[in-house]
Motif scaffolding. Structure first.
Motif, PDB file in Angstrom:
ATOM      1  N   UNK A 180       0.823  -1.217   0.000  1.00  0.00           N
ATOM      2  CA  UNK A 180       0.000   0.000   0.000  1.00  0.00           C
ATOM      3  C   UNK A 180       0.852   1.259   0.000  1.00  0.00           C
ATOM      4  N   UNK A 181       2.140   1.108   0.319  1.00  0.00           N
ATOM      5  CA  UNK A 181       3.042   2.256   0.291  1.00  0.00           C
ATOM      6  C   UNK A 181       4.423   1.784  -0.134  1.00  0.00           C
ATOM      7  N   UNK A 182       5.121   2.621  -0.874  1.00  0.00           N
ATOM      8  CA  UNK A 182       6.499   2.340  -1.262  1.00  0.00           C
ATOM      9  C   UNK A 182       7.480   3.181  -0.457  1.00  0.00           C
ATOM     10  N   UNK A 183       6.959   3.907   0.521  1.00  0.00           N
ATOM     11  CA  UNK A 183       7.792   4.800   1.323  1.00  0.00           C
ATOM     12  C   UNK A 183       7.992   4.206   2.707  1.00  0.00           C
ATOM     13  N   UNK A 184       8.935   3.282   2.801  1.00  0.00           N
ATOM     14  CA  UNK A 184       9.222   2.671   4.089  1.00  0.00           C
ATOM     15  C   UNK A 184      10.020   3.600   4.991  1.00  0.00           C
ATOM     16  N   UNK A 185       9.950   3.333   6.281  1.00  0.00           N
ATOM     17  CA  UNK A 185      10.672   4.150   7.259  1.00  0.00           C
ATOM     18  C   UNK A 185      10.957   3.287   8.481  1.00  0.00           C
ATOM     19  N   UNK A 186      11.724   3.819   9.404  1.00  0.00           N
ATOM     20  CA  UNK A 186      11.983   3.120  10.655  1.00  0.00           C
ATOM     21  C   UNK A 186      10.674   2.971  11.428  1.00  0.00           C
ATOM     22  N   UNK A 187      10.580   1.965  12.309  1.00  0.00           N
ATOM     23  CA  UNK A 187       9.319   1.714  13.025  1.00  0.00           C
ATOM     24  C   UNK A 187       8.813   2.896  13.853  1.00  0.00           C
ATOM     25  N   UNK A 188       9.700   3.766  14.285  1.00  0.00           N
ATOM     26  CA  UNK A 188       9.278   4.884  15.132  1.00  0.00           C
ATOM     27  C   UNK A 188       9.113   6.185  14.351  1.00  0.00           C
ATOM     28  N   UNK A 189       9.045   6.085  13.030  1.00  0.00           N
ATOM     29  CA  UNK A 189       8.944   7.285  12.220  1.00  0.00           C
ATOM     30  C   UNK A 189       7.637   7.334  11.426  1.00  0.00           C
ATOM     31  N   UNK A 190       7.217   8.545  11.118  1.00  0.00           N
ATOM     32  CA  UNK A 190       6.133   8.825  10.174  1.00  0.00           C
ATOM     33  C   UNK A 190       4.883   7.996  10.461  1.00  0.00           C
ATOM     34  N   UNK A 191       4.370   7.346   9.408  1.00  0.00           N
ATOM     35  CA  UNK A 191       3.105   6.615   9.535  1.00  0.00           C
ATOM     36  C   UNK A 191       3.241   5.331  10.334  1.00  0.00           C
ATOM     37  N   UNK A 192       4.458   4.954  10.723  1.00  0.00           N
ATOM     38  CA  UNK A 192       4.653   3.709  11.464  1.00  0.00           C
ATOM     39  C   UNK A 192       4.374   3.842  12.952  1.00  0.00           C
ATOM     40  N   UNK A 193       4.297   5.060  13.435  1.00  0.00           N
ATOM     41  CA  UNK A 193       4.055   5.265  14.860  1.00  0.00           C
ATOM     42  C   UNK A 193       2.700   4.669  15.250  1.00  0.00           C
ATOM     43  N   UNK A 194       2.708   3.844  16.293  1.00  0.00           N
ATOM     44  CA  UNK A 194       1.475   3.224  16.761  1.00  0.00           C
ATOM     45  C   UNK A 194       1.254   1.828  16.218  1.00  0.00           C
ATOM     46  N   UNK A 195       2.080   1.399  15.274  1.00  0.00           N
ATOM     47  CA  UNK A 195       1.950   0.043  14.724  1.00  0.00           C
ATOM     48  C   UNK A 195       2.888  -0.903  15.461  1.00  0.00           C
ATOM     49  N   UNK A 196       2.519  -2.187  15.471  1.00  0.00           N
ATOM     50  CA  UNK A 196       3.340  -3.198  16.134  1.00  0.00           C
ATOM     51  C   UNK A 196       3.867  -4.233  15.153  1.00  0.00           C
TER      52      UNK A 196
END
Length: 374
Positions: A143-159
Motif C-alpha cells: 500500500x506504500x512504497x515509502x518505508x521508514x523506521x518503526x518509530x517514524x512517520x506513519x509507522x508510529x502506533x503500529x506493532x
C-alpha cells in the motif's frame, strides 16, 4: 474506281459494326454471369467469416464500440482471466513462543489476497515484529512504497510491519484496514510464468526488530480452485527443514555445526556469549534463493545470487541468533554450485552434498551496518 472505293469503305464499316456488336454481347454476358454466381470467400482458419455480422445488422445494444462503458462497469469483466479472491479466513501457526496469523475476514475485498500478517508477541509498547515475505509466483503489492523506521512517520502506533527491503528502515504497517491502506497483498498475474502448477508458496520470516533475531520461519500456500475460478489462502505451516520433512534432526544439527565452523573460519564475528546458544536456537529452511541478492562470500567478497554460479542454486539458510543480531549462513548443493546441475542430488539418490557459499544480514537496522560484518 470511285465506285469500288465506296463499296470497300461500306464493307469495312459493316465489319467494324459487327465486331462492336459482338464485344457488346460478350460484356453483357459477363455481367449477367457475375450477378448470378456468388463471390468465392476464403475463410481464415482463425476468424470465421460469420463471426461478426455487418454493423447495420447487429442487434441494438450489442455494439462493442458504443457500449464499452457497460463492459467497464461489469463486475465480472476480465474475471475469467484474472479470477477472484476469497478473503474470508485467517490462518494461524503456533511457533512455540507465540502465534503468527495470516489473512483477513473481508469477503467484499476483491483486489487481491490481503495477507495482513501479525504476531501475538508484537505490541506497540514492547516487541515490534517485522515480516520479510517473498512469493514463488507474481505478484506482491504494497500500500506504500515509502518505508521508514518503526518509530517514524506513519509507522508510529503500529506493532507489526512489512519490510520492503533488507533493512528495518524500510518498514510499513502490516495491518489491513481498507483497499487503500492494506499493507501487503498478493495478486495473480495471468501474463507471468507460474512455476507452481497453479499454486503459490509464500516464504515468511518474522523477526524481532529490537534485536534482529528470527521469531518464526513460515510457509503459506495459495490454492487455486478451477471450478470457482478463485484463489484462497490454504495453509500456514513451519518452514523449518525438520518440520517439513526435508531433513532429520541429526542432519539439521550437522548443518548447523557446519554453519558455525564457517563463521569461525571467517573470523569476522566473535559473539561474547559464544556459539552454543546460537546453535541451540538455530532455524534452518530451504528456499529458492538467498534472502536478498547480495551476500558475503568465503573471503568476505560481496557476491550476488543473480550471477553465476549462484543464479540457479537452491539455498539452505541456517539462521544463527546472537544476542543483538542474527547471522544467516547460506548453503548450496555441490552438484549445482560446482557442476551447474539443475538437480540438488544425483539421480536416484536423496543424499544432499551441501557446501557453504557465504553469509549475510548480520545487523540489518540500516544499510551501513550490513557489510562488512561487525
Amino acid at each position: 474506281m470511285d465506285k469500288e472505293r465506296r463499296q470497300l469503305i461500306v464493307r469495312l464499316g459493316i465489319w467494324a459494326m459487327g465486331i462492336a456488336a459482338v464485344c457488346t454481347i460478350i460484356i453483357f454476358a459477363f455481367r449477367a454471369c457475375s450477378k448470378q454466381e456468388p463471390e468465392s470467400v476464403i475463410e481464415s482458419p482463425q476468424v470465421s467469416a460469420q463471426s461478426e455480422p455487418p454493423r447495420d445488422l447487429q442487434e441494438p445494444g450489442n455494439d462493442p464500440l458504443t457500449n464499452y462503458e457497460d463492459c467497464e462497469n461489469n463486475a465480472t469483466w476480465g474475471e475469467d482471466l484474472v479470477g477472484s479472491y476469497q478473503n474470508d479466513k485467517v490462518l494461524t501457526y503456533n511457533y512455540g513462543g507465540g502465534t503468527i496469523s495470516l489473512g483477513v475476514n473481508a469477503p467484499e475485498a476483491q483486489e487481491g489476497l490481503y495477507l495482513n500478517p501479525s504476531c501475538s508477541e508484537a505490541s506497540t509498547s514492547g516487541i515490534q515484529v517485522g515480516f520479510f515475505i517473498t512469493s514463488s509466483s507474481p505478484e506482491l503489492y504494497y500500500s506504500s512504497q515509502d518505508g521508514a523506521a518503526p518509530d517514524e512517520d506513519a509507522n508510529v502506533g503500529a506493532a507489526n510491519f512489512v519490510l520492503l527491503g533488507e533493512t528495518y528502515d524500510t518498514a510499513i504497517p502490516a495491518a489491513y484496514k481498507n483497499a487503500e491502506n492494506y499493507g501487503i497483498r498478493w495478486e495473480h498475474d495471468p501474463l507471468a510464468e507460474n512455476k507452481d502448477s497453479g499454486g503459490t508458496t509464500l516464504y515468511i520470516r518474522a523477526v524481532n526488530m529490537s534485536n534482529g533475531q528470527p521469531l518464526a520461519l513460515c510457509r503459506a500456500t495459495i490454492a487455486y480452485d478451477a471450478e470457482s475460478n478463485s484463489y484462497t489462502l490454504a495453509t500456514l505451516t513451519s518452514a523449518d527443514v525438520v518440520d517439513t520433512g526435508e531433513m532429520s534432526i541429526e542432519e539439521k544439527a550437522d548443518l548447523v555445526d557446519q554453519a558455525v565452523q564457517f563463521m569461525v573460519s571467517q573470523n569476522s564475528v566473535t559473539p561474547s556469549e559464544g556459539w552454543a546458544s546460537a546453535k541451540a536456537g538455530a532455524k534452518v529452511e530451504h528456499v529458492p534463493t538467498t534472502y536478498f541478492p547480495t551476500f558475503l562470500g568465503p573471503n568476505d567478497e560481496v557476491l550476488n545470487s543473480h550471477d553465476k554460479p549462484y543464479q540457479n542454486c537452491e539455498i539452505w539458510a541456517v539462521n544463527l541468533p546472537l544476542s543483538s543480531y542474527n547471522v544467516t549462513v547460506y548453503f548450496a548443493s555441490r552438484l549445482q554450485i560446482v557442476l551447474g546441475s539443475e538437480n540438488t542430488t544425483i539421480p536416484g539418490s536423496d543424499e544432499l552434498d551441501l557446501t557453504p557459499i557465504g553469509c549475510a544480514r548480520l545487523d540489518p537496522r540500516s544499510t551501513s551496518t550490513i557489510y562488512p560484518p561487525a
